[in-house]
Motif scaffolding. Structure first.
Motif, short mmCIF file in Angstrom:
data_model
loop_
_atom_site.label_atom_id
_atom_site.label_comp_id
_atom_site.label_asym_id
_atom_site.label_seq_id
_atom_site.Cartn_x
_atom_site.Cartn_y
_atom_site.Cartn_z
N ASP A 224 0.84 -1.36 0.17
CA ASP A 224 0.18 0.19 -0.03
C ASP A 224 0.98 1.21 0.02
OD1 ASP A 224 -2.27 1.84 0.27
OD2 ASP A 224 -2.12 1.77 2.50
N LEU A 225 1.79 1.36 0.83
CA LEU A 225 2.65 2.40 1.04
C LEU A 225 3.60 2.52 -0.25
CD1 LEU A 225 3.84 1.91 4.72
CD2 LEU A 225 2.58 3.64 3.86
N LEU A 226 4.07 1.47 -0.70
CA LEU A 226 4.66 1.56 -2.11
C LEU A 226 4.11 1.80 -3.26
CD1 LEU A 226 7.34 1.03 -3.72
CD2 LEU A 226 6.64 -1.28 -3.90
N MET A 227 2.68 1.45 -3.34
CA MET A 227 1.90 2.13 -4.34
C MET A 227 1.75 3.75 -4.33
SD MET A 227 -0.92 -1.07 -4.49
CE MET A 227 -2.16 -0.01 -5.45
N LEU A 228 1.42 4.09 -3.16
CA LEU A 228 1.28 5.57 -3.07
C LEU A 228 2.49 6.40 -3.27
CD1 LEU A 228 -0.36 7.77 -2.14
CD2 LEU A 228 0.11 7.55 0.15
N ALA A 229 3.68 5.77 -2.71
CA ALA A 229 4.96 6.28 -3.12
C ALA A 229 5.24 6.40 -4.76
CB ALA A 229 6.04 5.75 -2.42
N LEU A 230 4.95 5.33 -5.38
CA LEU A 230 4.99 5.43 -6.85
C LEU A 230 4.30 6.34 -7.63
CD1 LEU A 230 5.66 1.52 -7.26
CD2 LEU A 230 7.49 3.22 -7.75
N TYR A 231 3.00 6.52 -7.23
CA TYR A 231 1.98 7.35 -7.60
C TYR A 231 2.42 8.68 -7.57
CZ TYR A 231 -2.41 9.64 -8.77
OH TYR A 231 -3.45 10.26 -9.32
N ARG A 232 2.83 8.99 -6.41
CA ARG A 232 3.20 10.37 -6.14
C ARG A 232 4.37 10.78 -6.99
NH1 ARG A 232 1.92 11.36 0.25
NH2 ARG A 232 -0.37 11.33 0.07
N GLY A 233 5.37 9.90 -7.44
CA GLY A 233 6.23 10.14 -8.05
C GLY A 233 6.19 9.89 -9.67
N GLY A 234 4.71 10.19 -10.13
CA GLY A 234 4.44 10.15 -11.52
C GLY A 234 4.55 8.70 -12.19
N ARG A 235 4.55 7.47 -11.27
CA ARG A 235 4.50 6.38 -11.90
C ARG A 235 3.44 5.30 -11.66
NH1 ARG A 235 10.26 5.22 -8.81
NH2 ARG A 235 10.27 3.11 -9.77
N GLN A 236 2.37 5.88 -12.32
CA GLN A 236 0.94 4.98 -11.95
C GLN A 236 1.12 3.73 -12.34
OE1 GLN A 236 -2.20 6.63 -14.47
NE2 GLN A 236 -3.71 5.65 -12.99
N ALA A 237 1.53 3.35 -13.60
CA ALA A 237 1.71 1.98 -14.14
C ALA A 237 2.19 1.37 -13.31
CB ALA A 237 2.26 2.09 -15.68
N GLU A 238 3.53 1.73 -12.72
CA GLU A 238 4.27 0.72 -11.81
C GLU A 238 3.36 0.46 -10.38
OE1 GLU A 238 8.60 1.92 -11.47
OE2 GLU A 238 8.14 3.23 -13.05
N ALA A 239 2.76 1.54 -10.11
CA ALA A 239 2.17 1.27 -8.81
C ALA A 239 0.86 0.49 -9.04
CB ALA A 239 1.31 2.79 -8.36
N LEU A 240 0.39 0.47 -10.15
CA LEU A 240 -0.71 -0.67 -10.43
C LEU A 240 -0.30 -2.03 -10.57
CD1 LEU A 240 -2.99 1.38 -12.87
CD2 LEU A 240 -3.53 0.93 -10.45
N GLY A 241 1.27 -2.14 -11.14
CA GLY A 241 1.69 -3.34 -11.27
C GLY A 241 2.28 -4.02 -9.86
N VAL A 242 2.43 -2.99 -8.75
CA VAL A 242 2.68 -3.65 -7.32
C VAL A 242 1.49 -4.13 -6.82
CG1 VAL A 242 3.03 -2.81 -4.81
CG2 VAL A 242 4.51 -1.92 -7.09
N TYR A 243 0.32 -3.60 -7.22
CA TYR A 243 -0.93 -4.24 -6.72
C TYR A 243 -1.26 -5.91 -7.30
CZ TYR A 243 -5.88 -5.26 -6.14
OH TYR A 243 -6.99 -6.06 -5.64
N GLU A 244 -1.03 -5.83 -8.51
CA GLU A 244 -0.98 -7.28 -9.36
C GLU A 244 -0.11 -7.95 -8.69
OE1 GLU A 244 -3.05 -8.17 -11.26
OE2 GLU A 244 -4.30 -6.33 -10.96
N ARG A 245 1.23 -7.52 -8.32
CA ARG A 245 2.10 -8.67 -7.61
C ARG A 245 1.77 -8.87 -6.50
NH1 ARG A 245 6.54 -5.41 -8.05
NH2 ARG A 245 6.71 -4.57 -5.96
N ALA A 246 1.02 -7.99 -5.59
CA ALA A 246 0.85 -8.29 -4.31
C ALA A 246 -0.42 -9.49 -4.40
CB ALA A 246 0.26 -7.03 -3.59
N ARG A 247 -1.30 -9.20 -5.44
CA ARG A 247 -2.49 -10.13 -5.35
C ARG A 247 -2.07 -11.60 -5.85
NH1 ARG A 247 -5.36 -12.14 -9.73
NH2 ARG A 247 -7.64 -12.57 -9.42
N ARG A 248 -0.89 -11.71 -6.65
CA ARG A 248 -0.57 -12.86 -7.21
C ARG A 248 0.16 -13.56 -6.12
NH1 ARG A 248 1.41 -10.28 -11.55
NH2 ARG A 248 3.46 -10.34 -10.86
N ARG A 249 0.87 -12.91 -5.03
CA ARG A 249 1.54 -13.50 -4.15
C ARG A 249 0.75 -13.95 -3.00
NH1 ARG A 249 6.71 -9.20 -3.21
NH2 ARG A 249 7.84 -9.94 -4.90
N LEU A 250 -0.17 -13.20 -2.66
CA LEU A 250 -1.52 -13.55 -1.93
C LEU A 250 -2.32 -14.77 -2.14
CD1 LEU A 250 -2.51 -9.99 -0.63
CD2 LEU A 250 -1.54 -11.81 0.78
N MET A 251 -2.65 -14.70 -3.45
CA MET A 251 -3.21 -16.04 -4.34
C MET A 251 -2.61 -17.15 -3.97
SD MET A 251 -6.42 -15.21 -4.81
CE MET A 251 -6.82 -16.53 -5.78
#
Length: 334
Positions: A224-251
């Motif tokens: 969650d914190l990493l996604m926000l940090a990336l988004y604020r740095g103008g890296r929206q696509a990478e922030a969404l990629g972090v969510y997908e990575r988290a989802r795969r690991r949890l699944m």
């Protein structure tokens, strides 16, 4: 700098009350290899052998509380105690007493009681106490002064010299406490990076958060914190990629989807929610100085009261022993 386990680097800036003699200034350290900082000589005392370290750790964890012979035996030997466990434990306690700094002032570190043993800290402190105190101050300052909060939380984390209770065996007391302290450390890390984001330091912490998500792949708050940090740095696509990575690991590991907080963060990023924007930098230096002065004064009062309570406890124990001895000398006494 990796704040996950910062190297030891001196004191945390808090004032130490009392004198430098006797037990004052002595500190029992559990946040890493178990050791004792002698307040009189300044040297570090390291108990030799895992059983000595486990015994000291158990005493410090339950300082001021009676530990029974059975419980200490289980901590040192598990379900395979020696045939003369009570005598073996007594020998370990005797060796530990010789290892501890000279108490001075009539203070006794370890008391032998009919039902077991008890460690009295007196004016001595522990690094665990300092860690919890600094962490609590940091959390309290987070909303009003995130810069000051981050400073306090970094001090707290700098007390860690390695895994808690390192090389102290796998008894139930040490294992439970080590797990609890590690959870406290991770929670403090989460609060530190939240404070950093409130200070608009998103560009400085993305690398550290990337490492933390790799080291703790099932801890959603770091994603969650990493996604926000990336988004604020103008890296929206990478922030969404972090969510997908988290989802795969949890699944893969647990068979579950990310929780509502992480899903909410992903949706906010997709929608460019206004509340995701970085706050404007601001300073609370005057308030910080006042808060630090007040905290130090209050800490001094608490330390003095704690010493007085310990002194009264020791006086009570001495009076009880005198009373028992007098009763025993009376005709018909036992």
């Amino acid at each position: 700098m990796d704040l996950g386990r910062a190297p030891a680097g001196g004191r945390d800036g808090e004032r130490t009350e009392g004198t430098s003699e006797g037990t004052a200034g002595t500190e029992f350290r559990l946040l890493g290899p178990v050791e004792i900082r002698d307040g009189l000589t300044g040297r570090d005392i390291v108990p030799p052998g895992s059983k000595q370290r486990a015994l000291l750790s158990a005493f410090v964890i339950h300082a001021g509380q009676l530990l029974s012979v059975d419980r200490l035996t289980e901590e040192l030997w598990g379900d395979r105690p020696p045939s003369n466990a009570a005598n073996a434990l007594q020998a370990h306690v005797a060796r530990l007493r010789r290892l501890l700094p000279a108490p001075g002032g009539g203070h006794e570190w370890i008391s032998t009681l009919p039902a077991g043993y008890l460690l009295t800290l007196g004016p001595a402190t522990t690094d665990v106490q300092r860690f919890h105190r600094l962490s609590a101050k940091g959390r309290a300052a987070l909303a009003s002064d995130p810069g000051y909060a981050a400073e306090l939380l970094r001090r707290a984390l700098s007390l860690w010299r390695g895994p808690a209770l390192q090389d102290s065996g796998k008894g139930p007391i040490c294992t439970t406490e080590a797990d609890r302290l590690e959870e406290n450390r991770l929670t403090t890390l989460e609060t530190l990076y939240e404070a950093s984001l409130r200070c608009a330091q998103h560009g400085e912490i993305t690398g550290e958060l990337e490492k933390l998500t790799a080291d703790h792949p099932l801890r959603e708050r770091f994603y969650d914190l990493l996604m926000l940090a990336l988004y604020r740095g103008g890296r929206q696509a990478e922030a969404l990629g972090v969510y997908e990575r988290a989802r795969r690991r949890l699944m893969d590991a647990l068979g579950i989807e990310p929780g509502p907080a992480l899903r909410g963060r992903m949706e906010a990023i997709l929608n460019h929610a206004p509340h995701l924007s970085a706050p404007a930098p601001h300073s609370h230096a005057p308030a910080r100085a006042v808060a630090l002065t007040e905290a130090l004064a209050l800490g001094g009062e608490i330390a003095r009261l704690r010493r007085r309570i310990d002194e009264l406890g020791l006086e009570q124990e001495a009076l009880v022993r005198r009373f028992d001895a007098m009763i025993a000398r009376l005709p018909g006494g036992t």
